[in-house]
Design a protein around this motif. Structure first.
Motif, PDB file in Angstrom:
ATOM      1  N   ASN A   1      -7.226  -2.808  -2.203  1.00 15.02           N
ATOM      2  CA  ASN A   1      -8.649  -1.814  -1.958  1.00 15.02           C
ATOM      3  C   ASN A   1      -9.260  -1.969  -3.565  1.00 15.02           C
ATOM      4  N   ILE A   2     -10.371  -1.668  -3.652  1.00 13.16           N
ATOM      5  CA  ILE A   2     -11.044  -1.614  -4.980  1.00 13.16           C
ATOM      6  C   ILE A   2     -12.106  -0.585  -5.023  1.00 13.16           C
ATOM      7  N   THR A   3     -12.199   0.239  -6.014  1.00  7.28           N
ATOM      8  CA  THR A   3     -13.258   1.073  -6.386  1.00  7.28           C
ATOM      9  C   THR A   3     -14.107   0.749  -7.466  1.00  7.28           C
TER      10      THR A   3
ATOM     11  N   ARG B   1      -4.613   0.475  -4.533  1.00  9.60           N
ATOM     12  CA  ARG B   1      -6.175   0.465  -4.876  1.00  9.60           C
ATOM     13  C   ARG B   1      -6.310   0.165  -6.524  1.00  9.60           C
TER      14      ARG B   1
ATOM     15  N   LYS C   1       0.288   0.135  -0.173  1.00  6.21           N
ATOM     16  CA  LYS C   1      -1.277   0.113  -0.335  1.00  6.21           C
ATOM     17  C   LYS C   1      -1.411   0.092  -1.930  1.00  6.21           C
TER      18      LYS C   1
ATOM     19  N   ASN D   1     -14.768   0.602  -2.202  1.00  4.40           N
ATOM     20  CA  ASN D   1     -15.459   1.894  -2.217  1.00  4.40           C
ATOM     21  C   ASN D   1     -16.646   1.836  -3.440  1.00  4.40           C
TER      22      ASN D   1
ATOM     23  N   LYS E   1       0.980   9.004  -3.060  1.00 11.99           N
ATOM     24  CA  LYS E   1       0.694   8.177  -4.156  1.00 11.99           C
ATOM     25  C   LYS E   1       1.036   8.434  -5.546  1.00 11.99           C
TER      26      LYS E   1
ATOM     27  N   TYR F   1       1.728   4.292  -2.054  1.00 12.03           N
ATOM     28  CA  TYR F   1       0.502   4.024  -2.464  1.00 12.03           C
ATOM     29  C   TYR F   1       0.313   3.909  -3.831  1.00 12.03           C
TER      30      TYR F   1
ATOM     31  N   SER G   1      -5.356   8.591   3.196  1.00 14.53           N
ATOM     32  CA  SER G   1      -6.216   8.919   2.174  1.00 14.53           C
ATOM     33  C   SER G   1      -6.224  10.573   2.215  1.00 14.53           C
TER      34      SER G   1
ATOM     35  N   SER H   1     -11.129  -3.343   1.477  1.00 11.49           N
ATOM     36  CA  SER H   1     -12.187  -2.399   1.560  1.00 11.49           C
ATOM     37  C   SER H   1     -12.555  -2.186   0.026  1.00 11.49           C
TER      38      SER H   1
ATOM     39  N   ARG I   1      -2.246   3.599  -7.063  1.00 12.38           N
ATOM     40  CA  ARG I   1      -3.636   3.387  -7.743  1.00 12.38           C
ATOM     41  C   ARG I   1      -3.535   3.000  -9.004  1.00 12.38           C
TER      42      ARG I   1
ATOM     43  N   THR J   1      -8.497   0.253  -9.824  1.00  5.70           N
ATOM     44  CA  THR J   1      -9.645   1.227 -10.388  1.00  5.70           C
ATOM     45  C   THR J   1      -9.854   0.983 -11.826  1.00  5.70           C
TER      46      THR J   1
END
Ligand code: SAM
Ligand code: SF4
Length: 308
Positions: free
Chosen positions: A89-91, A61, A59, A113, A249, A11, A219, A111, A13, A63
């Motif tokens: 995914n994104i925040t 994310r 995965k 967030n 992660k 994962y 998560s 997804s 980020r 950000t």
């Protein structure tokens, strides 16, 4: 790839910018928001994502800062998808115009967030520095029809301890997941931490019929069923608990520095190796092998640079 304690690291980020249009009281206040510096270019990001994909990242994310401030954000998302990362995914702070919302709906994002700490317009202004509540609520309303939307709410004593029930009702009414995040003593948040910190237990003890439930989700969130609401809420209790044993992660900052943990003080400057992919892969693998077993709990790193 595996670290030195046989944890499978799959994962990533990735903070794609340290720019932001908000001034959240725990992240990037007007007094604590240095000019954007040394942000990764699109090509650098492509190389970094490719390298991590080759090392087994499944995965991603995205950000920031605010990732949707980048003009090339949809190219970055498409690139990750094209090279076979399925779980992207994104925040975001949710301050999005209708064109961006349309593009998100069409994008391969799994997804989104959205950060939302209060449902009160004046308090929203106080927390973020922006009169943005209505716009962000509209984003939630539009996106939830098409995408998996989750709400991230940082617990802040003077702001939302009296709004927990309203926030859960809001999530239930919209049929979306809400996760309460413990305030972390990182960067500018160190200044307010002592007065504003609320623990997961402070919230849990408000409800009688509350039970932890097992959710298979990659998560750090723990989920609880609250009988009074007949609804489930998540907690990301990075201060009260730690999830180090099962941490999968790593993080790359907006300036391209790889960190094994949000709280680490030193990282690997990926930019030094981007010209040579073989060397880059080796350096990343060697660095990840050194991931510590347990986190510390203090950091001066600005959240808007490492991405939360
Ligand atoms: N700008 C986007 C946003 O606000 O959602 C993405 C970047 S922001 C740094 C990522 C997440 O970190 C947000 O959910 C934000 O609320 C959270 N965050 C920032 N500073 C924090 C702190 N000191 N403690 C806990 N969460 C924090
Ligand atoms: Fe910007 Fe997100 Fe930080 Fe708020 S939490 S200042 S929206 S990067």
């Amino acid at each position: 790839m595996f670290d030195g304690f046989s944890r499978k690291i799959d994962y990533l980020r990735l903070s794609v910018t340290d720019k932001c249009n908000f001034f959240c009281m725990y992240c990037r206040t007007k007094d604590f928001c240095s000019e954007s510096s040394g942000q990764l270019s699109r090509d650098e990001i492509f190389r970094i994502i490719s390298a991590f994909k080759k090392l087994g990242i499944q995965k991603l994310r995205i950000t920031g800062g605010e990732p949707f401030l980048r003009d090339d954000i949809f190219e970055i998302i498409e690139f990750a998808n094209k090279i076979g990362i399925e779980n992207i995914n994104i925040t975001t702070n949710g301050w999005l115009d209708s064109e961006k919302i349309r593009k998100i709906i069409k994008s391969p994002l799994k997804s989104i967030n959205i950060s939302l700490d209060t449902l009160d317009r004046e308090k929203y202004k106080l927390v973020t520095g922006i009169d943005g509540l209505d716009k962000v609520l509209k984003t939630v309303e539009e996106l939830k029809k098409h995408k998996n939307v989750k709400i991230n709410t940082v617990l802040i004593r003077s702001v939302n301890l009296d709004e927990i029930e309203d926030l859960i009702s809001f999530a239930k009414k919209n049929n979306i997941i809400i996760r309460f995040i413990e305030l972390m003593p990182i960067g500018v948040a160190n200044q307010i931490f002592k007065d504003e910190f609320v623990s997961k237990d402070d919230v849990i003890k408000r409800f009688e019929g509350i039970k932890e439930i097992d959710i298979v989700e990659v998560s750090a969130a723990k989920y609880y069923y609250i009988e009074d609401f007949d609804y489930m809420v998540g907690f990301i209790s990075s201060v009260s608990d730690h999830f180090c044993k099962t941490c999968n992660k790593v993080r790359v900052s907006s300036t391209g520095v790889l960190y094994n943990c949000l709280f680490d003080k030193s990282g690997l400057k990926l930019r030094d190796f981007l010209h040579d992919e073989v060397l880059l892969l080796k350096k990343i693998e060697d660095f990840v092998k050194k991931k510590k077993l347990i986190r510390s709990l203090e950091s001066d790193m600005p959240m808007f640079r490492i991405g939360g």
